[in-house]
Design an enzyme around this catalytic site. Structure first.
Site, short mmCIF file in Angstrom:
data_model
loop_
_atom_site.label_atom_id
_atom_site.label_comp_id
_atom_site.label_asym_id
_atom_site.label_seq_id
_atom_site.Cartn_x
_atom_site.Cartn_y
_atom_site.Cartn_z
N ARG A 1 -2.51 72.34 -29.80
CA ARG A 1 -1.99 73.35 -30.70
C ARG A 1 -1.39 72.68 -31.91
O ARG A 1 -0.55 71.79 -31.78
CB ARG A 1 -0.89 74.11 -29.95
CG ARG A 1 -0.78 75.53 -30.26
CD ARG A 1 0.15 76.24 -29.31
NE ARG A 1 1.53 75.78 -29.31
CZ ARG A 1 2.57 76.58 -29.17
NH1 ARG A 1 2.39 77.88 -29.03
NH2 ARG A 1 3.79 76.12 -29.13
N THR B 1 0.65 75.61 -37.65
CA THR B 1 -0.12 76.87 -37.72
C THR B 1 -0.20 77.56 -36.36
O THR B 1 -0.54 78.74 -36.28
CB THR B 1 -1.55 76.59 -38.19
OG1 THR B 1 -2.20 75.78 -37.18
CG2 THR B 1 -1.59 75.85 -39.51
N ASP C 1 7.96 72.08 -23.36
CA ASP C 1 6.59 71.62 -23.60
C ASP C 1 6.01 71.12 -22.28
O ASP C 1 6.41 70.06 -21.76
CB ASP C 1 6.60 70.50 -24.64
CG ASP C 1 5.19 70.11 -25.05
OD1 ASP C 1 4.36 69.79 -24.15
OD2 ASP C 1 4.89 70.10 -26.25
N ASP D 1 4.38 67.51 -22.26
CA ASP D 1 5.37 66.44 -22.37
C ASP D 1 6.16 66.30 -21.08
O ASP D 1 6.43 65.19 -20.60
CB ASP D 1 6.36 66.74 -23.52
CG ASP D 1 5.72 66.56 -24.89
OD1 ASP D 1 4.51 66.23 -24.94
OD2 ASP D 1 6.42 66.79 -25.90
C1 PRP Z 1 0.21 73.81 -24.61
C2 PRP Z 1 -0.20 74.49 -23.32
C3 PRP Z 1 -1.29 75.41 -23.77
C4 PRP Z 1 -0.84 75.82 -25.15
C5 PRP Z 1 -0.28 77.20 -25.10
O1 PRP Z 1 -0.69 72.81 -24.95
O2 PRP Z 1 -0.60 73.58 -22.33
O3 PRP Z 1 -2.57 74.80 -23.80
O4 PRP Z 1 0.18 74.89 -25.55
O5 PRP Z 1 0.05 77.66 -26.35
P1 PRP Z 1 -0.75 78.83 -27.08
O6 PRP Z 1 -0.93 79.93 -26.06
O7 PRP Z 1 0.17 79.24 -28.19
O8 PRP Z 1 -2.04 78.28 -27.57
P2 PRP Z 1 -0.51 71.84 -26.21
O9 PRP Z 1 -1.34 72.35 -27.35
O10 PRP Z 1 0.94 71.61 -26.46
O11 PRP Z 1 -1.24 70.53 -25.73
P3 PRP Z 1 -0.91 69.57 -24.51
O12 PRP Z 1 -1.29 70.30 -23.25
O13 PRP Z 1 -1.79 68.41 -24.80
O14 PRP Z 1 0.56 69.22 -24.55
N1 URA Z 2 3.12 75.22 -25.01
C1 URA Z 2 4.07 74.71 -24.19
O1 URA Z 2 3.88 73.63 -23.61
N2 URA Z 2 5.20 75.40 -24.02
C2 URA Z 2 5.43 76.57 -24.62
O2 URA Z 2 6.51 77.16 -24.41
C3 URA Z 2 4.44 77.10 -25.48
C4 URA Z 2 3.30 76.41 -25.64
#
Ligand code: PRP
Ligand code: URA
Length: 207
Positions: free
Chosen positions: A103, A107, A199, A202
């Site tokens: 994400r 944006t 997150d 993380d």
């Molecule tokens: C997080 C989570 C989802 C997304 C959700 O991933 O694991 O994939 O955010 O958010 P959304 O519904 O607003 O799209 P992230 O993009 O942070 O990547 P990661 O899993 O690599 O940390």
């Molecule tokens: N992605 C995450 O990991 N946590 C949130 O709360 C939203 C998006």
């Protein structure tokens, strides 16, 4: 809320509280995420179609059942990887495909960076794994890709879902089932789920 199944089992909810706790360290977070994923997948697969077949017990012939279709698990990287082992513990014969999405923090749009899926997804029951359904951008991108690759029977399994994400996913990709441990209150100005757990990637991987 319409179109979302919330698994309010006490063992799931007690673990979810530990995930929410900011003091839970990443090894415990990862273990709990896997355990919750197993429970959610158990419920998400409750209505899988079965096919009958004949076998013998040591005593007599009987009719047993097996899953009608193969199951494809699709963790959405990174955080979805934390759910994979828990899901595979229940479905050791499942195939595994991967979708990599991140994400954009400004944006909030999901950007794809990896697709590794087997052919003929129409022959599988497909389960997307991603702990968080926030704005829905990532799940929508993953679900659209899976539909393009032929997925018909499609469910997404999330630990937490925001109402905004549920609405957006159902609107963008009709017919997707959504299973979650909790429907939270909403999103903050940065697109984080409230009260949430922070997150997920993380916290799962300790970075
Ligand atoms: C997080 C989570 C989802 C997304 C959700 O991933 O694991 O994939 O955010 O958010 P959304 O519904 O607003 O799209 P992230 O993009 O942070 O990547 P990661 O899993 O690599 O940390
Ligand atoms: N992605 C995450 O990991 N946590 C949130 O709360 C939203 C998006």
């Amino acid at each position: 809320m319409k179109g979302v199944q919330v698994i309010d089992h006490p063992l799931v909810q007690a673990r979810l509280t530990r995930l929410r706790d900011e003091h839970t360290p990443h090894p415990e977070f990862r273990r709990l995420l896997g355990e919750i994923a197993g429970s959610l997948v158990y419920e998400a697969t409750r209505n899988l179609e079965l096919k009958p077949f004949r076998l013998r017990t040591p005593l007599v012939a009987v009719t047993g059942v097996a899953l009608q279709r193969e199951v494809l698990l699709v963790p959405v990287l990174r955080a979805g990887l934390g759910m994979l082992d828990g899901a595979l513990a229940l479905l050791p014969n499942a195939r595994v495909g991967c979708i990599g999405l991140r994400r954009d923090e400004k944006t909030l749009e999901a950007e794809g960076y990896l697709e590794s899926l087997p052919p003929r997804l129409n022959r599988c029951d497909v389960l997307g794994l991603d702990p968080m359904l926030a704005t829905g951008g990532s799940a929508i991108a993953a679900a659209k890709l899976l539909r393009e690759r032929g997925a018909r029977e499609l469910a997404f399994v999330h630990v937490l879902a925001a109402p905004e994400g549920v609405k957006a996913l159902r609107r963008a990709v009709p017919g997707v089932r959504i299973v979650t441990a909790a429907l939270d209150d909403g999103l903050d100005s940065r697109g984080y789920i409230l009260p949430g757990l922070g997150d997920a990637g993380d916290r799962c991987f300790g970075c």
